[in-house]
Design a protein around this motif. Structure first.
Motif, PDB file in Angstrom:
ATOM      1  N   THR A 140       0.836  -1.191   0.000  1.00 36.77           N
ATOM      2  CA  THR A 140       0.000   0.000   0.000  1.00 36.77           C
ATOM      3  C   THR A 140       0.877   1.249   0.000  1.00 36.77           C
ATOM      4  OG1 THR A 140      -0.089   0.149   2.421  1.00 36.77           O
ATOM      5  CG2 THR A 140      -1.735  -1.258   1.336  1.00 36.77           C
ATOM      6  N   ALA A 141       0.245   2.394  -0.235  1.00 35.19           N
ATOM      7  CA  ALA A 141       0.985   3.662  -0.194  1.00 35.19           C
ATOM      8  C   ALA A 141       1.572   3.892   1.199  1.00 35.19           C
ATOM      9  CB  ALA A 141       0.063   4.811  -0.588  1.00 35.19           C
ATOM     10  N   LYS A 142       0.847   3.456   2.236  1.00 36.32           N
ATOM     11  CA  LYS A 142       1.351   3.601   3.603  1.00 36.32           C
ATOM     12  C   LYS A 142       2.565   2.715   3.828  1.00 36.32           C
ATOM     13  CE  LYS A 142      -0.206   3.559   8.399  1.00 36.32           C
ATOM     14  NZ  LYS A 142      -1.376   3.365   9.308  1.00 36.32           N
ATOM     15  N   ASP A 143       2.534   1.499   3.285  1.00 34.50           N
ATOM     16  CA  ASP A 143       3.695   0.596   3.392  1.00 34.50           C
ATOM     17  C   ASP A 143       4.924   1.233   2.755  1.00 34.50           C
ATOM     18  OD1 ASP A 143       2.245  -1.420   4.657  1.00 34.50           O
ATOM     19  OD2 ASP A 143       1.653  -2.324   2.759  1.00 34.50           O
ATOM     20  N   VAL A 144       4.747   1.742   1.552  1.00 36.75           N
ATOM     21  CA  VAL A 144       5.875   2.308   0.811  1.00 36.75           C
ATOM     22  C   VAL A 144       6.443   3.521   1.534  1.00 36.75           C
ATOM     23  CG1 VAL A 144       6.539   3.427  -1.350  1.00 36.75           C
ATOM     24  CG2 VAL A 144       5.031   1.427  -1.395  1.00 36.75           C
ATOM     25  N   LYS A 145       5.560   4.361   2.065  1.00 36.14           N
ATOM     26  CA  LYS A 145       6.022   5.550   2.791  1.00 36.14           C
ATOM     27  C   LYS A 145       6.837   5.161   4.012  1.00 36.14           C
ATOM     28  CE  LYS A 145       4.342   9.756   5.042  1.00 36.14           C
ATOM     29  NZ  LYS A 145       3.142  10.557   5.407  1.00 36.14           N
ATOM     30  N   ALA A 146       6.354   4.167   4.753  1.00 37.44           N
ATOM     31  CA  ALA A 146       7.067   3.721   5.956  1.00 37.44           C
ATOM     32  C   ALA A 146       8.409   3.080   5.597  1.00 37.44           C
ATOM     33  CB  ALA A 146       6.204   2.737   6.740  1.00 37.44           C
ATOM     34  N   ILE A 147       8.430   2.296   4.528  1.00 41.97           N
ATOM     35  CA  ILE A 147       9.663   1.613   4.130  1.00 41.97           C
ATOM     36  C   ILE A 147      10.706   2.607   3.640  1.00 41.97           C
ATOM     37  CG2 ILE A 147      10.643   0.003   2.458  1.00 41.97           C
ATOM     38  CD1 ILE A 147       7.910  -1.489   2.584  1.00 41.97           C
ATOM     39  N   ASN A 148      10.284   3.549   2.810  1.00 38.59           N
ATOM     40  CA  ASN A 148      11.227   4.517   2.252  1.00 38.59           C
ATOM     41  C   ASN A 148      11.751   5.497   3.290  1.00 38.59           C
ATOM     42  OD1 ASN A 148      11.197   3.483  -0.359  1.00 38.59           O
ATOM     43  ND2 ASN A 148       9.457   4.748  -0.976  1.00 38.59           N
ATOM     44  N   SER A 149      10.946   5.755   4.345  1.00 38.94           N
ATOM     45  CA  SER A 149      11.380   6.687   5.382  1.00 38.94           C
ATOM     46  C   SER A 149      12.113   5.973   6.509  1.00 38.94           C
ATOM     47  CB  SER A 149      10.179   7.425   5.955  1.00 38.94           C
ATOM     48  OG  SER A 149       9.290   6.534   6.604  1.00 38.94           O
ATOM     49  N   GLY A 150      12.198   4.663   6.405  1.00 38.88           N
ATOM     50  CA  GLY A 150      12.840   3.895   7.464  1.00 38.88           C
ATOM     51  C   GLY A 150      11.914   3.641   8.628  1.00 38.88           C
ATOM     52  N   GLY A 151      10.659   4.122   8.509  1.00 36.90           N
ATOM     53  CA  GLY A 151       9.698   3.918   9.594  1.00 36.90           C
ATOM     54  C   GLY A 151       9.149   2.514   9.558  1.00 36.90           C
ATOM     55  N   THR A 152       9.162   1.843  10.672  1.00 36.88           N
ATOM     56  CA  THR A 152       8.656   0.482  10.768  1.00 36.88           C
ATOM     57  C   THR A 152       7.766   0.406  11.974  1.00 36.88           C
ATOM     58  OG1 THR A 152      10.511  -0.205  12.137  1.00 36.88           O
ATOM     59  CG2 THR A 152      10.795  -0.362   9.764  1.00 36.88           C
ATOM     60  N   THR A 153       7.519  -0.805  12.435  1.00 37.25           N
ATOM     61  CA  THR A 153       6.700  -0.955  13.625  1.00 37.25           C
ATOM     62  C   THR A 153       7.363  -0.332  14.841  1.00 37.25           C
ATOM     63  OG1 THR A 153       7.702  -3.134  13.908  1.00 37.25           O
ATOM     64  CG2 THR A 153       5.566  -3.040  12.835  1.00 37.25           C
TER      65      THR A 153
END
Length: 355
Positions: A140-153
Protein backbone atom coordinates in the motif's frame (compact mmCIF):
# COMPACT_ATOMS: atom_id res chain seq x y z
CA UNK A 1 21.89 1.04 -3.84
CA UNK A 2 22.66 -2.52 -2.93
CA UNK A 3 20.88 -5.19 -4.87
CA UNK A 4 18.88 -7.30 -2.42
CA UNK A 5 16.63 -10.00 -3.83
CA UNK A 6 15.41 -13.09 -2.09
CA UNK A 7 14.46 -16.45 -3.52
CA UNK A 8 10.77 -17.22 -3.93
CA UNK A 9 8.45 -19.56 -5.72
CA UNK A 10 8.12 -17.28 -8.75
CA UNK A 11 10.90 -18.84 -10.79
CA UNK A 12 9.70 -22.32 -9.85
CA UNK A 13 6.23 -21.43 -11.11
CA UNK A 14 7.67 -20.05 -14.33
CA UNK A 15 9.74 -23.20 -14.91
CA UNK A 16 6.72 -25.33 -14.18
CA UNK A 17 4.66 -23.42 -16.74
CA UNK A 18 7.39 -23.78 -19.34
CA UNK A 19 7.71 -27.53 -18.64
CA UNK A 20 3.96 -27.95 -18.91
CA UNK A 21 3.95 -26.08 -22.23
CA UNK A 22 6.78 -28.24 -23.58
CA UNK A 23 5.03 -31.42 -22.52
CA UNK A 24 1.82 -30.32 -24.23
CA UNK A 25 3.66 -29.53 -27.47
CA UNK A 26 5.41 -32.93 -27.40
CA UNK A 27 2.12 -34.71 -26.98
CA UNK A 28 0.59 -32.85 -29.93
CA UNK A 29 3.65 -33.61 -32.07
CA UNK A 30 3.49 -37.29 -31.16
CA UNK A 31 -0.21 -37.41 -32.07
CA UNK A 32 0.48 -35.78 -35.42
CA UNK A 33 3.24 -38.29 -36.13
CA UNK A 34 0.95 -41.19 -35.33
CA UNK A 35 -1.72 -39.85 -37.69
CA UNK A 36 0.81 -39.40 -40.46
CA UNK A 37 1.90 -43.00 -40.00
CA UNK A 38 -1.75 -44.07 -40.16
CA UNK A 39 -2.23 -42.20 -43.44
CA UNK A 40 0.87 -43.83 -44.87
CA UNK A 41 -0.41 -47.24 -43.83
CA UNK A 42 -3.77 -46.60 -45.48
CA UNK A 43 -2.11 -45.50 -48.67
CA UNK A 44 -0.13 -48.76 -48.79
CA UNK A 45 -3.23 -50.90 -48.46
CA UNK A 46 -5.32 -51.81 -51.43
CA UNK A 47 -8.37 -52.42 -49.32
CA UNK A 48 -9.44 -51.63 -45.76
CA UNK A 49 -12.35 -52.18 -43.39
CA UNK A 50 -14.14 -49.04 -44.63
CA UNK A 51 -14.85 -50.60 -47.93
CA UNK A 52 -11.92 -49.15 -49.82
CA UNK A 53 -13.06 -45.52 -49.45
CA UNK A 54 -9.45 -44.52 -48.86
CA UNK A 55 -9.63 -41.06 -50.34
CA UNK A 56 -12.41 -39.88 -48.02
CA UNK A 57 -10.69 -41.23 -44.94
CA UNK A 58 -7.39 -39.71 -45.97
CA UNK A 59 -9.03 -36.31 -46.46
CA UNK A 60 -10.50 -36.39 -42.93
CA UNK A 61 -7.21 -37.41 -41.39
CA UNK A 62 -5.34 -34.68 -43.28
CA UNK A 63 -7.77 -32.08 -41.99
CA UNK A 64 -7.18 -33.31 -38.45
CA UNK A 65 -3.43 -33.08 -38.93
CA UNK A 66 -3.79 -29.48 -40.16
CA UNK A 67 -5.80 -28.52 -37.07
CA UNK A 68 -3.26 -30.14 -34.76
CA UNK A 69 -0.49 -28.30 -36.56
CA UNK A 70 -2.15 -24.97 -35.80
CA UNK A 71 -2.30 -25.93 -32.10
CA UNK A 72 1.44 -26.55 -32.10
CA UNK A 73 2.19 -22.88 -32.82
CA UNK A 74 4.06 -21.65 -29.69
CA UNK A 75 2.33 -18.97 -27.62
CA UNK A 76 4.59 -16.10 -26.58
CA UNK A 77 5.19 -16.16 -22.79
CA UNK A 78 3.61 -13.49 -20.64
CA UNK A 79 6.02 -10.89 -19.25
CA UNK A 80 7.16 -11.74 -15.71
CA UNK A 81 7.52 -9.06 -13.04
CA UNK A 82 11.17 -8.60 -12.17
CA UNK A 83 12.40 -8.34 -8.57
CA UNK A 84 13.38 -4.85 -7.45
CA UNK A 85 16.80 -3.97 -6.17
CA UNK A 86 16.42 -2.53 -2.67
CA UNK A 87 18.68 -0.55 -0.39
CA UNK A 88 19.86 -1.90 2.95
CA UNK A 89 17.54 0.54 4.70
CA UNK A 90 14.55 -0.63 2.68
CA UNK A 91 15.48 -4.26 3.28
CA UNK A 92 15.65 -3.75 7.07
CA UNK A 93 12.37 -1.84 7.08
CA UNK A 94 10.55 -4.53 5.08
CA UNK A 95 11.85 -7.34 7.28
CA UNK A 96 10.76 -5.59 10.45
CA UNK A 97 7.43 -4.32 9.13
CA UNK A 98 6.33 -7.72 7.79
CA UNK A 99 8.10 -9.85 10.42
CA UNK A 100 10.37 -11.62 7.92
CA UNK A 101 13.10 -13.48 9.75
CA UNK A 102 14.58 -16.87 10.42
CA UNK A 103 14.32 -19.16 7.42
CA UNK A 104 11.95 -16.82 5.57
CA UNK A 105 13.01 -14.91 2.47
CA UNK A 106 11.26 -12.42 0.26
CA UNK A 107 11.39 -10.39 -2.92
CA UNK A 108 9.44 -7.36 -4.12
CA UNK A 109 8.19 -7.71 -7.70
CA UNK A 110 8.05 -4.56 -9.80
CA UNK A 111 4.38 -4.90 -10.67
CA UNK A 112 4.15 -1.18 -11.51
CA UNK A 113 7.14 -1.63 -13.86
CA UNK A 114 8.54 1.75 -12.93
CA UNK A 115 11.86 0.48 -11.61
CA UNK A 116 11.27 1.66 -8.02
CA UNK A 117 9.38 0.66 -4.89
CA UNK A 118 5.79 1.79 -5.41
CA UNK A 119 2.28 1.18 -4.14
CA UNK A 120 0.93 -1.81 -6.03
CA UNK A 121 4.23 -3.71 -6.16
CA UNK A 122 3.99 -7.30 -4.94
CA UNK A 123 5.72 -8.60 -1.82
CA UNK A 124 6.32 -12.38 -2.09
CA UNK A 125 7.38 -14.22 1.09
CA UNK A 126 8.88 -17.71 0.79
CA UNK A 127 10.38 -20.30 3.11
CA UNK A 128 9.03 -22.69 5.69
CA UNK A 129 9.32 -26.46 5.38
CA UNK A 130 9.05 -26.61 1.60
CA UNK A 131 10.93 -23.41 0.89
CA UNK A 132 8.20 -22.38 -1.55
CA UNK A 133 5.94 -19.37 -1.65
CA UNK A 134 4.05 -18.69 1.59
CA UNK A 135 2.18 -15.49 0.82
CA UNK A 136 2.05 -12.53 -1.51
CA UNK A 137 0.44 -9.14 -1.07
CA UNK A 138 0.27 -5.77 -2.75
CA UNK A 139 2.13 -2.98 -0.99
CA UNK A 140 0.00 0.00 0.00
CA UNK A 141 0.98 3.66 -0.19
CA UNK A 142 1.35 3.60 3.60
CA UNK A 143 3.70 0.60 3.39
CA UNK A 144 5.88 2.31 0.81
CA UNK A 145 6.02 5.55 2.79
CA UNK A 146 7.07 3.72 5.96
CA UNK A 147 9.66 1.61 4.13
CA UNK A 148 11.23 4.52 2.25
CA UNK A 149 11.38 6.69 5.38
CA UNK A 150 12.84 3.89 7.46
CA UNK A 151 9.70 3.92 9.59
CA UNK A 152 8.66 0.48 10.77
CA UNK A 153 6.70 -0.96 13.63
CA UNK A 154 9.34 0.63 15.86
CA UNK A 155 7.47 3.90 15.29
CA UNK A 156 4.38 2.37 16.86
CA UNK A 157 6.56 0.98 19.65
CA UNK A 158 8.08 4.39 20.30
CA UNK A 159 4.64 6.00 20.53
CA UNK A 160 3.50 3.29 22.89
CA UNK A 161 6.54 3.72 25.14
CA UNK A 162 6.12 7.51 25.29
CA UNK A 163 2.46 7.42 26.25
CA UNK A 164 2.88 4.55 28.69
CA UNK A 165 5.53 6.60 30.47
CA UNK A 166 3.16 9.57 30.60
CA UNK A 167 0.39 7.43 32.10
CA UNK A 168 2.67 5.90 34.72
CA UNK A 169 3.95 9.33 35.77
CA UNK A 170 0.42 10.43 36.75
CA UNK A 171 -0.01 7.63 39.29
CA UNK A 172 -3.77 7.28 38.67
CA UNK A 173 -5.06 4.09 40.29
CA UNK A 174 -8.81 4.80 40.68
CA UNK A 175 -10.79 5.56 37.53
CA UNK A 176 -13.63 4.48 35.25
CA UNK A 177 -13.96 4.15 31.46
CA UNK A 178 -16.12 2.72 28.67
CA UNK A 179 -14.61 0.00 26.50
CA UNK A 180 -16.01 -1.26 23.17
CA UNK A 181 -14.70 -3.80 20.68
CA UNK A 182 -15.45 -3.64 16.94
CA UNK A 183 -14.94 -6.76 14.85
CA UNK A 184 -16.67 -9.30 12.60
CA UNK A 185 -17.99 -11.27 15.57
CA UNK A 186 -21.13 -11.75 17.62
CA UNK A 187 -23.19 -8.70 18.67
CA UNK A 188 -22.60 -9.67 22.30
CA UNK A 189 -18.87 -9.12 21.80
CA UNK A 190 -19.31 -5.57 20.53
CA UNK A 191 -21.54 -4.18 23.32
CA UNK A 192 -20.00 -1.20 25.15
CA UNK A 193 -18.88 -1.97 28.71
CA UNK A 194 -18.46 0.39 31.67
CA UNK A 195 -15.37 -0.61 33.64
CA UNK A 196 -14.54 0.52 37.18
CA UNK A 197 -10.95 0.33 38.46
CA UNK A 198 -9.89 0.63 42.09
CA UNK A 199 -6.27 0.51 43.22
CA UNK A 200 -5.25 -0.47 39.68
CA UNK A 201 -7.54 -3.53 39.40
CA UNK A 202 -10.90 -3.92 37.69
CA UNK A 203 -13.50 -4.31 40.42
CA UNK A 204 -16.67 -4.06 38.35
CA UNK A 205 -17.77 -4.33 34.72
CA UNK A 206 -21.30 -3.65 33.46
CA UNK A 207 -22.91 -3.47 30.03
CA UNK A 208 -23.36 0.23 29.31
CA UNK A 209 -26.73 -0.21 27.61
CA UNK A 210 -28.44 -2.19 30.38
CA UNK A 211 -26.29 -1.81 33.48
CA UNK A 212 -26.13 -5.59 33.75
CA UNK A 213 -23.19 -6.81 35.81
CA UNK A 214 -20.72 -8.98 33.86
CA UNK A 215 -19.47 -12.04 35.81
CA UNK A 216 -15.81 -12.07 36.79
CA UNK A 217 -14.34 -14.78 34.54
CA UNK A 218 -10.69 -13.74 34.56
CA UNK A 219 -9.67 -17.14 35.98
CA UNK A 220 -10.96 -18.98 32.91
CA UNK A 221 -10.78 -16.33 30.18
CA UNK A 222 -7.51 -14.66 29.19
CA UNK A 223 -9.49 -12.01 27.29
CA UNK A 224 -11.77 -11.24 30.21
CA UNK A 225 -12.87 -7.61 30.49
CA UNK A 226 -11.70 -7.84 34.10
CA UNK A 227 -8.15 -7.77 32.71
CA UNK A 228 -8.81 -4.48 30.90
CA UNK A 229 -7.42 -1.93 33.28
CA UNK A 230 -5.03 0.65 31.79
CA UNK A 231 -2.19 -1.89 31.72
CA UNK A 232 -4.42 -4.36 29.88
CA UNK A 233 -5.38 -1.74 27.28
CA UNK A 234 -1.74 -0.80 26.67
CA UNK A 235 -1.02 -4.53 26.35
CA UNK A 236 -3.50 -4.83 23.45
CA UNK A 237 -1.28 -2.43 21.50
CA UNK A 238 1.89 -4.29 22.50
CA UNK A 239 0.43 -7.61 21.37
CA UNK A 240 -0.42 -6.14 17.97
CA UNK A 241 3.16 -4.90 17.55
CA UNK A 242 4.75 -8.14 18.77
CA UNK A 243 2.60 -10.25 16.42
CA UNK A 244 3.98 -8.44 13.38
CA UNK A 245 0.56 -7.12 12.36
CA UNK A 246 0.48 -5.44 8.96
CA UNK A 247 -1.17 -2.37 10.48
CA UNK A 248 -1.26 -1.02 14.03
CA UNK A 249 -2.91 2.40 14.35
CA UNK A 250 -3.38 3.94 17.81
CA UNK A 251 -4.67 7.31 19.01
CA UNK A 252 -3.61 8.42 22.49
CA UNK A 253 -5.16 10.90 24.92
CA UNK A 254 -2.92 13.99 25.03
CA UNK A 255 -3.46 14.61 28.76
CA UNK A 256 -3.35 11.11 30.21
CA UNK A 257 -1.53 9.08 27.52
CA UNK A 258 -4.18 6.35 27.60
CA UNK A 259 -5.18 4.88 24.18
CA UNK A 260 -8.55 6.16 22.96
CA UNK A 261 -8.73 4.07 19.77
CA UNK A 262 -6.83 1.00 18.57
CA UNK A 263 -6.98 -0.65 15.12
CA UNK A 264 -5.06 -3.83 14.32
CA UNK A 265 -4.98 -5.60 10.93
CA UNK A 266 -2.90 -8.78 11.10
CA UNK A 267 -2.87 -9.52 7.38
CA UNK A 268 -4.16 -7.20 4.69
CA UNK A 269 -4.69 -10.16 2.36
CA UNK A 270 -7.19 -11.76 4.74
CA UNK A 271 -10.67 -10.25 5.00
CA UNK A 272 -12.70 -9.74 8.16
CA UNK A 273 -9.91 -10.46 10.67
CA UNK A 274 -9.38 -6.82 11.61
CA UNK A 275 -10.22 -5.71 15.14
CA UNK A 276 -10.68 -2.30 16.71
CA UNK A 277 -11.10 -0.97 20.25
CA UNK A 278 -12.58 2.32 21.47
CA UNK A 279 -11.90 3.69 24.97
CA UNK A 280 -14.12 6.60 26.00
CA UNK A 281 -15.59 8.37 29.05
CA UNK A 282 -12.33 8.09 30.96
CA UNK A 283 -12.81 9.62 34.40
CA UNK A 284 -10.16 9.61 37.14
CA UNK A 285 -11.74 9.44 40.58
CA UNK A 286 -11.32 12.54 42.84
CA UNK A 287 -9.13 12.44 45.95
CA UNK A 288 -11.20 12.95 49.11
CA UNK A 289 -9.91 14.90 52.16
CA UNK A 290 -11.37 15.42 55.65
CA UNK A 291 -12.97 18.88 55.92
CA UNK A 292 -13.28 21.03 59.03
CA UNK A 293 -16.74 22.07 60.23
CA UNK A 294 -18.14 24.66 57.86
CA UNK A 295 -15.76 23.87 54.96
CA UNK A 296 -18.17 21.57 53.18
CA UNK A 297 -20.34 24.52 52.13
CA UNK A 298 -17.60 27.12 51.85
CA UNK A 299 -18.82 28.76 55.04
CA UNK A 300 -15.80 30.90 55.44
CA UNK A 301 -13.34 28.96 57.56
CA UNK A 302 -9.95 29.75 56.15
CA UNK A 303 -7.26 27.17 56.74
CA UNK A 304 -4.46 28.48 58.95
CA UNK A 305 -1.82 27.36 61.41
CA UNK A 306 -3.04 25.08 64.18
CA UNK A 307 -2.93 26.82 67.59
CA UNK A 308 -2.46 25.00 70.88
CA UNK A 309 -5.65 24.40 72.85
CA UNK A 310 -6.61 27.02 75.45
CA UNK A 311 -6.82 25.64 78.96
CA UNK A 312 -10.08 26.40 80.79
CA UNK A 313 -9.86 28.98 83.65
CA UNK A 314 -9.47 27.71 87.23
CA UNK A 315 -12.79 27.97 89.08
CA UNK A 316 -12.75 30.05 92.29
CA UNK A 317 -15.26 30.50 95.07
CA UNK A 318 -17.04 33.77 94.57
CA UNK A 319 -18.24 36.01 97.37
CA UNK A 320 -21.88 36.89 97.72
CA UNK A 321 -22.87 39.12 94.82
CA UNK A 322 -19.89 38.29 92.60
CA UNK A 323 -21.86 35.99 90.36
CA UNK A 324 -23.66 38.93 88.77
CA UNK A 325 -20.62 41.15 88.63
CA UNK A 326 -21.87 43.40 91.48
CA UNK A 327 -18.75 43.17 93.58
CA UNK A 328 -15.41 43.86 92.00
CA UNK A 329 -12.61 41.56 92.94
CA UNK A 330 -10.16 42.99 95.43
CA UNK A 331 -7.80 41.94 98.13
CA UNK A 332 -9.23 39.52 100.66
CA UNK A 333 -9.82 41.15 104.06
CA UNK A 334 -9.91 39.27 107.36
CA UNK A 335 -13.41 38.44 108.58
CA UNK A 336 -15.10 40.97 110.89
CA UNK A 337 -15.94 39.51 114.24
CA UNK A 338 -19.55 40.04 115.35
CA UNK A 339 -20.12 42.67 118.15
CA UNK A 340 -20.29 41.46 121.74
CA UNK A 341 -23.87 41.49 123.01
CA UNK A 342 -24.51 43.52 126.26
CA UNK A 343 -27.43 43.64 128.59
CA UNK A 344 -29.35 46.91 128.38
CA UNK A 345 -31.05 48.57 131.25
CA UNK A 346 -34.76 49.25 131.18
CA UNK A 347 -35.49 51.89 128.58
CA UNK A 348 -32.18 51.63 126.77
CA UNK A 349 -33.59 49.73 123.85
CA UNK A 350 -35.38 52.76 122.51
CA UNK A 351 -32.62 55.11 123.33
CA UNK A 352 -34.57 56.76 126.16
CA UNK A 353 -31.74 56.60 128.53
CA UNK A 354 -28.17 57.46 128.07
CA UNK A 355 -25.62 55.38 129.66
Amino acid sequence: MTGITQGSGIRDTQSSNQTSSSTSSSQVAATATALKNAVTGIQDQAHNALGGNNSTLMTLIQQLIDQLGKGCTPTPPKPVDKPLELSKQQDAAIRERFNIGGSLSYEVLDSKKDGKLSAGDTLVISGGITGGEISRQKLTAKDVKAINSGGTTSTAQQQLNTNLKKWDSLGISDYSLTFQRSCFCTPESTRPINIQVRDGSVTEARYADTGELIPDDRQTNKQSVYNLNADGIFNLVQQGINSGAAQVDVTYDKQFGLPTSIYIDQNQQIADEEVGYTISNFQPEPIFTTLAVGEEDGGGITPGPIKPPVEPPIATTKALGEEDGGIKPGPIKPPIEPPIATTLALGEEDGGFYK
